[in-house]
Design a protein around this motif. Structure first.
Motif, PDB file in Angstrom:
ATOM      1  N   PRO A 107     -22.595 -12.372 -11.913  1.00 33.33           N
ATOM      2  CA  PRO A 107     -22.169 -11.059 -12.430  1.00 33.33           C
ATOM      3  C   PRO A 107     -22.991  -9.883 -11.904  1.00 33.33           C
ATOM      4  CG  PRO A 107     -23.317 -12.314 -14.126  1.00 33.33           C
ATOM      5  CD  PRO A 107     -23.124 -13.240 -12.977  1.00 33.33           C
ATOM      6  N   HIS A 108     -24.193 -10.155 -11.379  1.00 33.97           N
ATOM      7  CA  HIS A 108     -25.040  -9.059 -10.911  1.00 33.97           C
ATOM      8  C   HIS A 108     -24.836  -8.737  -9.444  1.00 33.97           C
ATOM      9  CE1 HIS A 108     -27.033 -12.840 -10.229  1.00 33.97           C
ATOM     10  NE2 HIS A 108     -27.867 -12.277  -9.385  1.00 33.97           N
ATOM     11  N   MET A 109     -23.860  -9.397  -8.832  1.00 33.33           N
ATOM     12  CA  MET A 109     -23.586  -9.116  -7.419  1.00 33.33           C
ATOM     13  C   MET A 109     -22.134  -8.669  -7.277  1.00 33.33           C
ATOM     14  SD  MET A 109     -25.262 -12.407  -5.563  1.00 33.33           S
ATOM     15  CE  MET A 109     -26.825 -13.077  -6.113  1.00 33.33           C
ATOM     16  N   THR A 110     -21.882  -7.804  -6.281  1.00 32.04           N
ATOM     17  CA  THR A 110     -20.512  -7.370  -6.006  1.00 32.04           C
ATOM     18  C   THR A 110     -19.718  -8.559  -5.454  1.00 32.04           C
ATOM     19  OG1 THR A 110     -21.069  -6.773  -3.744  1.00 32.04           O
ATOM     20  CG2 THR A 110     -21.263  -5.027  -5.405  1.00 32.04           C
ATOM     21  N   ALA A 111     -18.422  -8.341  -5.297  1.00 33.98           N
ATOM     22  CA  ALA A 111     -17.578  -9.371  -4.685  1.00 33.98           C
ATOM     23  C   ALA A 111     -18.158  -9.764  -3.321  1.00 33.98           C
ATOM     24  CB  ALA A 111     -16.157  -8.849  -4.523  1.00 33.98           C
ATOM     25  N   LEU A 112     -18.487  -8.745  -2.521  1.00 30.42           N
ATOM     26  CA  LEU A 112     -19.058  -9.014  -1.196  1.00 30.42           C
ATOM     27  C   LEU A 112     -20.416  -9.718  -1.320  1.00 30.42           C
ATOM     28  CD1 LEU A 112     -18.640  -8.670   1.854  1.00 30.42           C
ATOM     29  CD2 LEU A 112     -19.832  -6.477   1.695  1.00 30.42           C
ATOM     30  N   GLY A 113     -21.207  -9.279  -2.298  1.00 25.59           N
ATOM     31  CA  GLY A 113     -22.518  -9.898  -2.536  1.00 25.59           C
ATOM     32  C   GLY A 113     -22.385 -11.375  -2.866  1.00 25.59           C
ATOM     33  N   ASN A 114     -21.408 -11.715  -3.689  1.00 28.68           N
ATOM     34  CA  ASN A 114     -21.166 -13.114  -4.021  1.00 28.68           C
ATOM     35  C   ASN A 114     -20.820 -13.925  -2.777  1.00 28.68           C
ATOM     36  OD1 ASN A 114     -20.885 -14.227  -7.024  1.00 28.68           O
ATOM     37  ND2 ASN A 114     -20.508 -12.023  -7.085  1.00 28.68           N
ATOM     38  N   VAL A 115     -19.973 -13.321  -1.926  1.00 24.33           N
ATOM     39  CA  VAL A 115     -19.497 -14.057  -0.756  1.00 24.33           C
ATOM     40  C   VAL A 115     -20.614 -14.226   0.278  1.00 24.33           C
ATOM     41  CG1 VAL A 115     -17.804 -14.053   1.121  1.00 24.33           C
ATOM     42  CG2 VAL A 115     -17.127 -13.280  -1.142  1.00 24.33           C
ATOM     43  N   THR A 116     -21.489 -13.215   0.389  1.00 24.16           N
ATOM     44  CA  THR A 116     -22.499 -13.241   1.454  1.00 24.16           C
ATOM     45  C   THR A 116     -23.827 -13.853   1.023  1.00 24.16           C
ATOM     46  OG1 THR A 116     -23.153 -10.998   0.858  1.00 24.16           O
ATOM     47  CG2 THR A 116     -21.571 -11.216   2.652  1.00 24.16           C
ATOM     48  N   GLU A 117     -24.000 -14.092  -0.284  1.00 21.26           N
ATOM     49  CA  GLU A 117     -25.301 -14.554  -0.781  1.00 21.26           C
ATOM     50  C   GLU A 117     -25.859 -15.732   0.028  1.00 21.26           C
ATOM     51  OE1 GLU A 117     -27.448 -13.366  -2.807  1.00 21.26           O
ATOM     52  OE2 GLU A 117     -28.788 -15.103  -2.774  1.00 21.26           O
ATOM     53  N   ALA A 118     -25.065 -16.780   0.165  1.00 20.68           N
ATOM     54  CA  ALA A 118     -25.571 -17.971   0.859  1.00 20.68           C
ATOM     55  C   ALA A 118     -25.720 -17.722   2.359  1.00 20.68           C
ATOM     56  CB  ALA A 118     -24.644 -19.163   0.620  1.00 20.68           C
ATOM     57  N   ALA A 147     -14.205  -5.185  -2.283  1.00 19.58           N
ATOM     58  CA  ALA A 147     -15.493  -5.744  -1.859  1.00 19.58           C
ATOM     59  C   ALA A 147     -16.672  -5.231  -2.674  1.00 19.58           C
ATOM     60  CB  ALA A 147     -15.712  -5.463  -0.373  1.00 19.58           C
ATOM     61  N   ARG A 148     -16.631  -3.930  -3.031  1.00 15.30           N
ATOM     62  CA  ARG A 148     -17.789  -3.334  -3.715  1.00 15.30           C
ATOM     63  C   ARG A 148     -17.678  -3.393  -5.227  1.00 15.30           C
ATOM     64  NH1 ARG A 148     -21.445  -3.284   0.316  1.00 15.30           N
ATOM     65  NH2 ARG A 148     -20.323  -2.812   2.207  1.00 15.30           N
ATOM     66  N   HIS A 149     -16.659  -4.080  -5.731  1.00 17.22           N
ATOM     67  CA  HIS A 149     -16.503  -4.198  -7.180  1.00 17.22           C
ATOM     68  C   HIS A 149     -17.335  -5.356  -7.714  1.00 17.22           C
ATOM     69  CE1 HIS A 149     -13.231  -1.502  -6.357  1.00 17.22           C
ATOM     70  NE2 HIS A 149     -12.862  -1.457  -7.620  1.00 17.22           N
ATOM     71  N   TYR A 150     -17.784  -5.175  -8.968  1.00 14.19           N
ATOM     72  CA  TYR A 150     -18.501  -6.267  -9.628  1.00 14.19           C
ATOM     73  C   TYR A 150     -17.480  -7.171 -10.322  1.00 14.19           C
ATOM     74  CZ  TYR A 150     -22.905  -4.094  -8.572  1.00 14.19           C
ATOM     75  OH  TYR A 150     -23.979  -3.604  -7.900  1.00 14.19           O
ATOM     76  N   PRO A 151     -17.856  -8.437 -10.550  1.00 17.98           N
ATOM     77  CA  PRO A 151     -16.911  -9.366 -11.185  1.00 17.98           C
ATOM     78  C   PRO A 151     -16.285  -8.809 -12.466  1.00 17.98           C
ATOM     79  CG  PRO A 151     -18.790 -10.586 -10.390  1.00 17.98           C
ATOM     80  CD  PRO A 151     -19.089  -9.125 -10.136  1.00 17.98           C
ATOM     81  N   SER A 152     -17.082  -8.076 -13.254  1.00 17.14           N
ATOM     82  CA  SER A 152     -16.551  -7.557 -14.521  1.00 17.14           C
ATOM     83  C   SER A 152     -15.469  -6.512 -14.297  1.00 17.14           C
ATOM     84  CB  SER A 152     -17.681  -6.952 -15.346  1.00 17.14           C
ATOM     85  OG  SER A 152     -18.253  -5.856 -14.671  1.00 17.14           O
ATOM     86  N   GLU A 153     -15.381  -6.001 -13.064  1.00 22.76           N
ATOM     87  CA  GLU A 153     -14.374  -4.983 -12.764  1.00 22.76           C
ATOM     88  C   GLU A 153     -13.124  -5.587 -12.114  1.00 22.76           C
ATOM     89  OE1 GLU A 153     -17.608  -1.453 -11.772  1.00 22.76           O
ATOM     90  OE2 GLU A 153     -17.031  -2.842 -10.195  1.00 22.76           O
ATOM     91  N   LEU A 154     -13.085  -6.916 -12.047  1.00 24.63           N
ATOM     92  CA  LEU A 154     -11.956  -7.592 -11.398  1.00 24.63           C
ATOM     93  C   LEU A 154     -11.174  -8.409 -12.412  1.00 24.63           C
ATOM     94  CD1 LEU A 154     -13.872  -8.966  -8.273  1.00 24.63           C
ATOM     95  CD2 LEU A 154     -12.376  -6.971  -8.341  1.00 24.63           C
TER      96      LEU A 154
END
Lengths: 268, 220
Positions: A107-118, A147-154
């Motif tokens: 939840p603390h990462m954007t959609a893009l952040g989630n995808v790119t973390e690993a 891409a720049r939305h947080y999970p809570s905004e989706l």
């Protein structure tokens, strides 16, 4: 002529929680490039089996080969089962992507952040390169604009598509889905199933635990019906759903009449 | 006898110095308490079991006894085990330990509250245990525990008043002494109440502002 090695080969796999055995010596091969749907009543062990393939659960006995490589444990000549070193486990696991029922986005990462973390943390890519690859995956699931939305905004459906993009980012050979639409509103399941249908069309090897019998019947190339921790039936949708059906499967499908499975029950 | 604030205002420099000590000890003890509490919670969550049990006992003792008794024991009992501290260091150490015990419980609950699936998702994309702690558990836990941390900070600002009994020159000690000298008990106590309430209110507002700013990271 030799057949291509299966993407996943499961041999005599058993899993117990305490004294309760939930998987009883499963033997199963998952074909490469195909969509295999695991169906069955709740408690049949289908999610446990999938979690064993993802190595989120450790089987009590038996082996799993991913692309010929043992996952987690290796059986030795004397029949002893030894745990493999962590690097080897990680290597084999890296070929497997997992999509969960609850999305499990961070939840603390954007959609893009989630995808790119690993890509950044594990693969060591630069932020720029990771973002480029991440955007490509988000485009694949139709969520470039979010891409720049947080999970809570989706919405739930969008979150699950981000979760699929996150799994795809590592370019796995195999994608596992654990009831990917079970926690979505009915009108949101379509967008997720469409993404999965597209991936299947591109030749991705997918193993899908699902209650969407309609999806299984139309997109699944193989259907595996589990019951009480055993593989009861394993075949193409045509084989399984055509009359005469196994009585246990008929009984199971009858609970799905209101979920679009009625068509399957009409006499052939 | 009438309510007369002028005697208090005349001693403004002394009051401000007391206020400075209160603020300093509060901020330092909160920061140390958070740092130490986090380490304790991490060891209890990830560390070996015997260590976890020992830490649990320490936390239970600190949470199970009045802060007044703890600070007396530290200040007057410390010299018996070779720990002779001046009032300010003794007060800071005592309040920090007390805070750490409570913060560790908040963080421990926070670690447990991060959904298991978020960790599994990280395992599936190949993050190591250390990377999961750093990238997933700590940020998510921070979000979850923020309201309780603000609450604890509010409790701590009021507990600094207890330090007056070991002659720490903080607001309560300074202002109540002033009240005794000038026979202005009610005025001084009233001023103290206003000061603490003001600090608590400011802390609460800051906490709420922070929560609002971080609210888009909330759990979906």
């Amino acid at each position: 002529m030799t057949l291509p090695a299966p993407a996943i080969a499961i041999r005599r796999l058993s899993k117990s929680y305490g004294r309760t055995e939930v998987l009883h010596g499963i033997d199963l091969e998952i074909a490469r490039g195909a969509t295999t749907c695991l169906i069955g009543p709740s408690g049949s062990g289908k999610s446990t089996l999938l979690r064993c393939i993802a190595f989120l659960e450790e089987a009590t006995s038996g082996t799993i080969l991913i692309d010929g490589q043992p996952l987690g444990f290796e059986e030795q000549a004397a029949g002893r089962r030894v745990r493999l070193p962590p690097q080897r486990i990680r290597k084999v696991r890296s070929g497997i992507g997992m999509v969960f029922q609850q999305f499990n986005l961070w939840p603390h990462m954007t959609a893009l952040g989630n995808v790119t973390e690993a890509l950044v943390t594990v693969k060591g890519l630069s932020r720029q390169e990771a973002d480029a690859r991440g955007m490509a995956q988000l485009r694949r699931v139709g969520l470039e604009a979010r891409a720049r939305h947080y999970p809570s905004e989706l919405s739930g459906g969008q979150q699950q598509r981000v979760a699929i993009a996150r799994a795809l980012a590592l370019e796995p050979e195999i994608l596992l889905f654990d009831e990917p639409t079970a926690s979505l509103d009915p009108e949101l399941t379509g967008e997720v199933l469409n993404v999965m249908r597209d991936l299947g069309g591109e030749g991705m090897t997918m193993v899908v635990v699902t209650h969407e019998i309609g999806f299984a019947a139309t997109v699944g190339q193989r259907i595996v019906f589990l019951d009480h921790g055993r593989v009861l039936l394993n075949g193409t949708p045509a084989e399984l759903f055509a009359a005469p059906r196994h009585p246990r499967l008929t009984q199971f499908l009858e609970t799905y009449l209101d979920r679009g499975a009625a068509m399957l029950l009409k006499p052939a | 006898m009438s309510f007369d604030g002028s005697v208090i205002l005349a001693a403004l420099p002394a009051i401000l110095s007391g206020l400075k000590v209160t603020l300093g000890i509060w901020v330092a003890a909160t920061a140390l308490g958070i740092a130490l509490g986090f380490v304790v919670a991490a060891f209890r969550h990830f560390g070996p079991r015997p260590l976890g049990l020992a830490l649990r006992l320490a936390v239970e003792v600190l949470r199970g006894t009045p802060f007044l008794i703890q600070i007396f024991l530290l200040y007057f009992g410390g010299p018996f085990i070779g720990l002779s501290l001046d009032p300010v260091p003794a007060g800071l150490l005592g309040l920090s330990l007390y805070a750490a015990a409570y913060f560790s419980e908040i963080f421990r609950a926070g670690f447990l509250a991060v959904p298991r699936g978020h960790v599994e998702a990280a395992q599936c994309v190949g993050l190591s245990q250390a990377q999961i702690v750093r990238r997933i558990l700590i940020p998510e836990m921070t979000m979850l525990v923020l309201p309780q941390c603000v609450n604890m900070a509010v409790i701590l600002v009021k507990e600094t008043a207890v330090l007056s009994i070991i002659a720490v020159p903080e607001a309560t000690a300074v202002i109540s002494a002033l009240g005794s000298q000038q026979y202005a008990f009610v005025e001084s106590l009233f001023l103290l109440a206003v000061i603490y309430w003001g600090l608590v209110e400011a802390c609460g507002r800051a906490g709420r502002a922070l929560e609002t700013r971080l609210s888009k990271f909330r759990f979906a």
